[in-house]
Write a protein that holds these residues in place. Structure first.
Motif, PDB file in Angstrom:
ATOM      1  N   THR A  80     -39.608  75.876 -33.320  1.00 35.97           N
ATOM      2  CA  THR A  80     -41.167  75.801 -33.417  1.00 35.97           C
ATOM      3  C   THR A  80     -41.947  75.923 -32.104  1.00 35.97           C
ATOM      4  O   THR A  80     -42.896  76.734 -31.964  1.00 35.97           O
ATOM      5  N   GLN A 275     -47.198  81.954 -32.812  1.00 41.06           N
ATOM      6  CA  GLN A 275     -46.966  81.386 -34.188  1.00 41.06           C
ATOM      7  C   GLN A 275     -46.913  82.655 -34.876  1.00 41.06           C
ATOM      8  O   GLN A 275     -47.624  83.600 -34.923  1.00 41.06           O
ATOM      9  N   VAL A 276     -45.410  82.997 -35.397  1.00 40.48           N
ATOM     10  CA  VAL A 276     -45.106  83.968 -36.213  1.00 40.48           C
ATOM     11  C   VAL A 276     -45.914  83.914 -37.774  1.00 40.48           C
ATOM     12  O   VAL A 276     -45.177  82.981 -38.396  1.00 40.48           O
ATOM     13  N   PRO A 277     -46.837  84.562 -38.298  1.00 37.61           N
ATOM     14  CA  PRO A 277     -47.099  84.209 -39.645  1.00 37.61           C
ATOM     15  C   PRO A 277     -46.061  84.720 -40.620  1.00 37.61           C
ATOM     16  O   PRO A 277     -45.438  85.580 -40.507  1.00 37.61           O
ATOM     17  N   THR A 278     -46.272  83.831 -41.820  1.00 35.20           N
ATOM     18  CA  THR A 278     -45.244  84.165 -42.783  1.00 35.20           C
ATOM     19  C   THR A 278     -45.982  84.974 -43.859  1.00 35.20           C
ATOM     20  O   THR A 278     -47.069  85.302 -43.904  1.00 35.20           O
ATOM     21  N   ASN A 279     -44.869  85.349 -45.102  1.00 31.85           N
ATOM     22  CA  ASN A 279     -45.483  85.896 -46.221  1.00 31.85           C
ATOM     23  C   ASN A 279     -46.302  87.167 -45.630  1.00 31.85           C
ATOM     24  O   ASN A 279     -47.598  87.244 -46.250  1.00 31.85           O
ATOM     25  N   ARG A 280     -46.013  88.021 -44.811  1.00 32.00           N
ATOM     26  CA  ARG A 280     -46.966  89.044 -44.276  1.00 32.00           C
ATOM     27  C   ARG A 280     -46.435  90.483 -44.875  1.00 32.00           C
ATOM     28  O   ARG A 280     -45.237  90.659 -45.148  1.00 32.00           O
ATOM     29  N   PHE A 284     -44.240  92.229 -37.532  1.00 25.63           N
ATOM     30  CA  PHE A 284     -44.768  91.343 -36.380  1.00 25.63           C
ATOM     31  C   PHE A 284     -44.157  91.616 -35.227  1.00 25.63           C
ATOM     32  O   PHE A 284     -42.879  91.685 -35.003  1.00 25.63           O
ATOM     33  N   ASP A 334     -39.605  87.424 -43.623  1.00 22.74           N
ATOM     34  CA  ASP A 334     -40.929  86.921 -44.158  1.00 22.74           C
ATOM     35  C   ASP A 334     -41.729  87.949 -44.332  1.00 22.74           C
ATOM     36  O   ASP A 334     -43.227  88.030 -44.338  1.00 22.74           O
ATOM     37  N   HIS A 336     -43.664  90.765 -47.346  1.00 21.13           N
ATOM     38  CA  HIS A 336     -44.252  90.698 -48.605  1.00 21.13           C
ATOM     39  C   HIS A 336     -44.053  91.902 -48.991  1.00 21.13           C
ATOM     40  O   HIS A 336     -44.836  92.682 -48.838  1.00 21.13           O
ATOM     41  N   LYS A 398     -41.584  87.696 -51.467  1.00 21.77           N
ATOM     42  CA  LYS A 398     -42.460  87.008 -50.320  1.00 21.77           C
ATOM     43  C   LYS A 398     -41.782  86.921 -48.901  1.00 21.77           C
ATOM     44  O   LYS A 398     -42.423  86.612 -48.028  1.00 21.77           O
ATOM     45  N   ASP A 399     -40.319  87.033 -49.073  1.00 20.99           N
ATOM     46  CA  ASP A 399     -39.543  86.680 -47.962  1.00 20.99           C
ATOM     47  C   ASP A 399     -38.427  87.964 -47.941  1.00 20.99           C
ATOM     48  O   ASP A 399     -37.085  87.275 -47.862  1.00 20.99           O
TER      49      ASP A 399
END
Length: 525
Positions: A80, A275-280, A284, A334, A336, A398-399
């Motif tokens: 994290t 910070q890596v966004p999820t559900n994208r 990234f 991650d 989508h 979504k992943d």
């Protein structure tokens, strides 16, 4: 007697019933220090950026690196906050807390981690349990100009080595009040020598700690007004000689990180973790401009490889391969994907020598079902742009993940400008049953009669007449993404051109030079 006491150390780990999947990798490593081979376990989050902190955490006497790693659970915190953790192995499962043997080991670790990961040398933190805590104080005295803060747990120099750090040292000391191996009161008396040495003015006690946990067994004393420093004592009532991870009070590793991250040798603030966004629905960091964050290199079987962001590209060096291409995988999850939507993946790639690279969009969990089909691309030494298009036919995921599978051969692969985007469905070319002549008219024949009787027709079935005025040539691929040749329409229908060129029964994709799918057509015989 001393060794037997430390062997009695216990580890109480109260954990919630969850399973953690860590993005990084823990690997064993060896370095030579003063002619001796020294070992350690290194945990580095996947795609760790340059310029991130380093924590060195030392085990207790008669313990080892694995014991300390299992007890302290640093991985999720490091993932994290984006830092590296090293668990050194003490020779004879102990530490030299009076000489320079292990001080030199710590210095060598810092140098090695800087060489491999480009760490922030202003943010090196030293911590340890029991005898490892004693070694933390010893390191502060012998190499304080290289350490930004220390975090001893259940250990202090029994020799009462006087504070002598070259700089005022921030300290967080954690100790159980009923420790029957390293006496709590003696440790507190020693810590107060440091508060005096660092000219700390006042102290304040928070009990219980944290204040929002009224049942917590911990309490915190903070000495402030120190000379460019701060000293903390985390006491845990009724706890013995162990590395506390009691969710009802304090998680020692969390407390250590939240304290030490405030300090650096040069006084600078820590760079925030990316910070890596999820559900994208997009890739990234597909440009690898400064790091490989969000990307994970996975190795399977006997495969061996290293990867990193170099000069704005991802450089993947494969030194050993396995039986399948997926034994070396660079993945990003991650992602989508919507059911029935068409997508296009594009990327720039080259290699040190001609080779293939397998690309797959798939599930991120077992059974890792493929959504795109595994596509092989021929790489050369010249950088080129490649694309693949596919329709998401499964339930919305979504992943999902994009995988570059490079285990087919050794050598170096370079990747850049990786993207995924939604596209409109490619044109599907269909013709009415019957052979189409060069002018596009459908001519019936005896084979049509057979088809009417349920027999397989020998003509190109269900094809819509479509001509290409430019007489353009197209690359032809099967649905597995395998290159099958080139066809020139020459004003003919797509399907007729394929059959005339000798393509066998099947469904084919026709791509333009830039890799885009222009037509899909079926050859029935």
């Amino acid at each position: 007697m001393f060794g037997n006491l430390f062997a009695r150390a216990k580890c109480l780990l109260l954990m919630s019933a969850v399973i953690l999947f860590f993005a990084g990798t823990a690997v064993a490593d060896n370095i030579s220090v003063n002619g001796a081979n020294r070992s350690m376990t290194v945990y580095a989050p996947s795609g760790i950026e340059k310029g991130r902190p380093l924590i060195i955490q030392m085990h207790g006497m008669n313990q080892d690196a694995k014991y300390q790693r299992d007890a302290a659970k640093w991985e999720s915190i490091a993932d994290t906050a984006r830092f590296i953790v090293v668990f050194p192995e003490g020779e004879g499962k102990s530490w030299d807390i009076s000489g320079d043997k292990d001080v030199n080991f710590l210095k060598a670790i810092i140098s090695e981690m800087d060489k491999k990961y480009g760490i922030d040398k202003n943010r090196v933190y030293v911590s340890g349990f029991s005898m490892g805590g004693m070694m933390s104080y010893h390191a502060a005295n012998r190499m304080g100009d290289m350490i930004a803060a220390i975090a001893p747990c259940s250990g202090y120099p029994i020799s009462n080595e006087a504070p002598a750090s070259k700089r005022m040292m921030p300290i967080i000391h954690t100790h159980g009040t009923t420790d029957d191996v390293v006496n709590y009161n003696s440790a507190v008396s020693y810590l107060k020598k440091w508060t005096s040495y660092e000219k700390c003015a006042t102290s304040q006690v928070t009990k219980p700690y944290p204040a929002n946990k009224p049942g917590s067994a911990a309490y915190l004393e903070v000495w402030s007004g120190c000379d460019q420093s701060e000293i903390r004592l985390m006491s845990i009532t009724g706890k013995g000689h162990w590395y506390s991870m009691d969710l009802a009070s304090v998680n020692t590793s969390d407390e250590i990180w939240n304290f030490v991250k405030r300090f650096s040798l040069d006084g600078s603030d820590i760079a925030p973790a990316i910070q890596v966004p999820t559900n994208r629905d997009s890739v990234f960091n597909g440009g690898f401009d400064s790091s490989a964050v969000a990307w994970e290199l996975q190795l399977h079987g006997d495969a061996a490889a290293t990867g990193a962001s170099v000069d704005g590209k991802y450089k993947l060096d494969i030194t050993a391969v396995g039986a399948e291409a997926y034994t070396v995988q660079l993945i990003q999850h991650d992602l989508h994907l919507d059911k029935d939507q068409w997508y296009e993946v594009s990327f720039d790639a080259s290699a040190s020598a001609a080779r293939t690279l397998e690309v797959n969009v798939e599930q991120h969990v077992d059974p890792w079902a493929s959504y795109s089909g595994q596509k092989n691309f021929d790489l050369g030494t010249e950088n080129k742009t490649f694309t693949l298009q596919f329709q998401m036919k499964e339930t919305t995921d979504k992943d999902s993940r994009l995988s570059f599978n490079a285990g087919a051969s050794t050598g170096t692969v370079y990747l850049d400008n990786v993207k995924i985007k939604k596209i409109d469905a490619p044109a599907v070319v269909e013709e009415p049953a019957g052979n189409a002549d060069e002018n596009g008219s459908a001519a019936g024949n005896d084979d049509d009669k057979g088809a009417a009787n349920g027999e397989e027709t020998s003509v190109i079935s269900k094809s819509l007449l479509l001509k290409d005025a430019a007489h353009q040539s197209y690359s032809v691929y099967n649905l597995k993404g395998e290159f099958k040749g080139v066809v020139d329409l020459n004003g003919s229908t797509v399907s007729h051109a394929l059959q005339t060129a000798g393509f066998q029964k099947g469904i084919y994709m026709l791509k333009t030079r830039d890799g885009k799918v222009r037509f899909m057509a079926k050859v029935a015989k």
